[in-house]
Design a protein around this motif. Structure first.
Motif, PDB file in Angstrom:
ATOM      1  N   LEU A   5       0.833  -1.196   0.000  1.00  0.00           N
ATOM      2  CA  LEU A   5       0.000   0.000   0.000  1.00  0.00           C
ATOM      3  C   LEU A   5       0.873   1.253   0.000  1.00  0.00           C
ATOM      4  O   LEU A   5       2.035   1.207   0.367  1.00  0.00           O
ATOM      5  N   ARG A   6       0.265   2.390  -0.387  1.00  0.00           N
ATOM      6  CA  ARG A   6       0.976   3.660  -0.402  1.00  0.00           C
ATOM      7  C   ARG A   6       0.291   4.650   0.526  1.00  0.00           C
ATOM      8  O   ARG A   6      -0.921   4.616   0.695  1.00  0.00           O
ATOM      9  N   ARG A   7       1.093   5.540   1.084  1.00  0.00           N
ATOM     10  CA  ARG A   7       0.563   6.596   1.941  1.00  0.00           C
ATOM     11  C   ARG A   7      -0.235   7.605   1.118  1.00  0.00           C
ATOM     12  O   ARG A   7       0.071   7.848  -0.038  1.00  0.00           O
ATOM     13  N   ALA A   8      -1.212   8.217   1.755  1.00  0.00           N
ATOM     14  CA  ALA A   8      -1.992   9.285   1.129  1.00  0.00           C
ATOM     15  C   ALA A   8      -1.304  10.623   1.385  1.00  0.00           C
ATOM     16  O   ALA A   8      -0.454  10.742   2.265  1.00  0.00           O
ATOM     17  N   ALA A   9      -1.702  11.627   0.650  1.00  0.00           N
ATOM     18  CA  ALA A   9      -1.178  12.980   0.846  1.00  0.00           C
ATOM     19  C   ALA A   9      -1.647  13.506   2.197  1.00  0.00           C
ATOM     20  O   ALA A   9      -2.775  13.225   2.618  1.00  0.00           O
ATOM     21  N   PRO A  10      -0.797  14.273   2.887  1.00  0.00           N
ATOM     22  CA  PRO A  10      -1.178  14.796   4.202  1.00  0.00           C
ATOM     23  C   PRO A  10      -2.508  15.561   4.198  1.00  0.00           C
ATOM     24  O   PRO A  10      -3.294  15.427   5.146  1.00  0.00           O
ATOM     25  N   SER A  11      -2.777  16.326   3.176  1.00  0.00           N
ATOM     26  CA  SER A  11      -4.033  17.080   3.133  1.00  0.00           C
ATOM     27  C   SER A  11      -5.242  16.151   3.031  1.00  0.00           C
ATOM     28  O   SER A  11      -6.292  16.408   3.635  1.00  0.00           O
ATOM     29  N   VAL A  13      -5.337  13.031   4.216  1.00  0.00           N
ATOM     30  CA  VAL A  13      -5.443  12.368   5.519  1.00  0.00           C
ATOM     31  C   VAL A  13      -6.122  13.298   6.516  1.00  0.00           C
ATOM     32  O   VAL A  13      -7.030  12.885   7.242  1.00  0.00           O
ATOM     33  N   GLU A  14      -5.698  14.546   6.534  1.00  0.00           N
ATOM     34  CA  GLU A  14      -6.284  15.512   7.463  1.00  0.00           C
ATOM     35  C   GLU A  14      -7.785  15.683   7.218  1.00  0.00           C
ATOM     36  O   GLU A  14      -8.580  15.673   8.154  1.00  0.00           O
ATOM     37  N   ALA A  15      -8.173  15.821   5.967  1.00  0.00           N
ATOM     38  CA  ALA A  15      -9.593  15.996   5.639  1.00  0.00           C
ATOM     39  C   ALA A  15     -10.404  14.761   6.025  1.00  0.00           C
ATOM     40  O   ALA A  15     -11.506  14.870   6.576  1.00  0.00           O
ATOM     41  N   ALA A  16      -9.863  13.576   5.751  1.00  0.00           N
ATOM     42  CA  ALA A  16     -10.578  12.342   6.077  1.00  0.00           C
ATOM     43  C   ALA A  16     -10.689  12.162   7.588  1.00  0.00           C
ATOM     44  O   ALA A  16     -11.731  11.735   8.089  1.00  0.00           O
ATOM     45  N   LEU A  17      -9.625  12.490   8.336  1.00  0.00           N
ATOM     46  CA  LEU A  17      -9.679  12.392   9.801  1.00  0.00           C
ATOM     47  C   LEU A  17     -10.702  13.368  10.377  1.00  0.00           C
ATOM     48  O   LEU A  17     -11.426  13.031  11.316  1.00  0.00           O
ATOM     49  N   GLU A  18     -10.786  14.562   9.808  1.00  0.00           N
ATOM     50  CA  GLU A  18     -11.793  15.525  10.257  1.00  0.00           C
ATOM     51  C   GLU A  18     -13.197  14.973  10.022  1.00  0.00           C
ATOM     52  O   GLU A  18     -14.079  15.126  10.869  1.00  0.00           O
ATOM     53  N   ALA A  19     -13.405  14.330   8.887  1.00  0.00           N
ATOM     54  CA  ALA A  19     -14.714  13.737   8.596  1.00  0.00           C
ATOM     55  C   ALA A  19     -15.039  12.623   9.588  1.00  0.00           C
ATOM     56  O   ALA A  19     -16.163  12.532  10.084  1.00  0.00           O
ATOM     57  N   VAL A  20     -14.052  11.785   9.890  1.00  0.00           N
ATOM     58  CA  VAL A  20     -14.263  10.691  10.849  1.00  0.00           C
ATOM     59  C   VAL A  20     -14.576  11.256  12.229  1.00  0.00           C
ATOM     60  O   VAL A  20     -15.540  10.843  12.878  1.00  0.00           O
ATOM     61  N   HIS A  21     -13.763  12.194  12.690  1.00  0.00           N
ATOM     62  CA  HIS A  21     -13.976  12.766  14.026  1.00  0.00           C
ATOM     63  C   HIS A  21     -15.263  13.578  14.108  1.00  0.00           C
ATOM     64  O   HIS A  21     -15.863  13.682  15.173  1.00  0.00           O
ATOM     65  N   GLY A  22     -15.706  14.124  12.983  1.00  0.00           N
ATOM     66  CA  GLY A  22     -16.945  14.895  12.963  1.00  0.00           C
ATOM     67  C   GLY A  22     -18.185  14.046  12.746  1.00  0.00           C
ATOM     68  O   GLY A  22     -19.304  14.553  12.712  1.00  0.00           O
ATOM     69  N   GLY A  23     -17.991  12.737  12.571  1.00  0.00           N
ATOM     70  CA  GLY A  23     -19.118  11.831  12.367  1.00  0.00           C
ATOM     71  C   GLY A  23     -19.698  11.880  10.969  1.00  0.00           C
ATOM     72  O   GLY A  23     -20.802  11.391  10.736  1.00  0.00           O
ATOM     73  N   LEU A  33      -8.085   6.270   4.791  1.00  0.00           N
ATOM     74  CA  LEU A  33      -7.385   6.207   6.073  1.00  0.00           C
ATOM     75  C   LEU A  33      -6.898   4.802   6.405  1.00  0.00           C
ATOM     76  O   LEU A  33      -5.781   4.630   6.907  1.00  0.00           O
ATOM     77  N   VAL A  34      -7.719   3.798   6.144  1.00  0.00           N
ATOM     78  CA  VAL A  34      -7.306   2.415   6.414  1.00  0.00           C
ATOM     79  C   VAL A  34      -6.052   2.089   5.624  1.00  0.00           C
ATOM     80  O   VAL A  34      -5.056   1.604   6.172  1.00  0.00           O
ATOM     81  N   LYS A  35      -6.062   2.369   4.334  1.00  0.00           N
ATOM     82  CA  LYS A  35      -4.904   2.041   3.495  1.00  0.00           C
ATOM     83  C   LYS A  35      -3.684   2.864   3.884  1.00  0.00           C
ATOM     84  O   LYS A  35      -2.561   2.355   3.910  1.00  0.00           O
ATOM     85  N   HIS A  36      -3.892   4.127   4.201  1.00  0.00           N
ATOM     86  CA  HIS A  36      -2.790   4.997   4.611  1.00  0.00           C
ATOM     87  C   HIS A  36      -2.122   4.462   5.881  1.00  0.00           C
ATOM     88  O   HIS A  36      -0.900   4.309   5.938  1.00  0.00           O
TER      89      HIS A  36
END
Length: 118
Positions: A5-11, A13-23, A33-36
């Motif tokens: 697998l390959r890492r995602a771009a920091p931006s 990851v940040e946007a996806a984490l905000e979506a997860v934390h915001g429900g 996020l899983v693959k990252h």
């Protein structure tokens, strides 16, 4: 063997984490996020003795030891996407996830405590 697998771009990851934390996470956010985070685990714990599965998104083999090549691996960790993301981000500890039965881990070397959070 699962593909590397390959890492995602920091931006991303940040946007996806905000979506997860915001429900408000969508399937694409979880997949990213899983693959990252699995890619980071694969880099930090190279090897092929443990298979970490987060269905339906991805799986990796990691942690040094006996290489697994066919059939069911002798050491398997399996969890859902939300739990994996929480573990990787440091929102959930490994021991708490095991106690709450949010992670199934069997075999040698299946304690990810030294590698988490990512």
């Amino acid at each position: 063997m699962p593909a590397r697998l390959r890492r995602a771009a920091p931006s991303e990851v940040e946007a996806a984490l905000e979506a997860v934390h915001g429900g408000a996470a969508e399937r694409a956010d979880l997949r990213l996020l899983v693959k990252h985070f699995l890619a980071i685990l694969e880099e930090r714990a190279p090897g092929h003795s443990v298979e970490v599965r987060v269905p339906p998104y991805a799986a990796v083999q990691c942690i040094a030891g006996v290489r697994h090549t066919r059939g069911t691996p002798p050491a398997v960790i399996e969890t859902d996407a939300v739990t994996w993301i929480a573990l990787a981000a440091g929102d959930l500890t490994w021991s708490d996830a095991l106690t709450a039965h949010r992670v199934a881990a069997s075999g040698e070397r299946t304690d990810l405590t030294p590698y988490l959070p990512l």
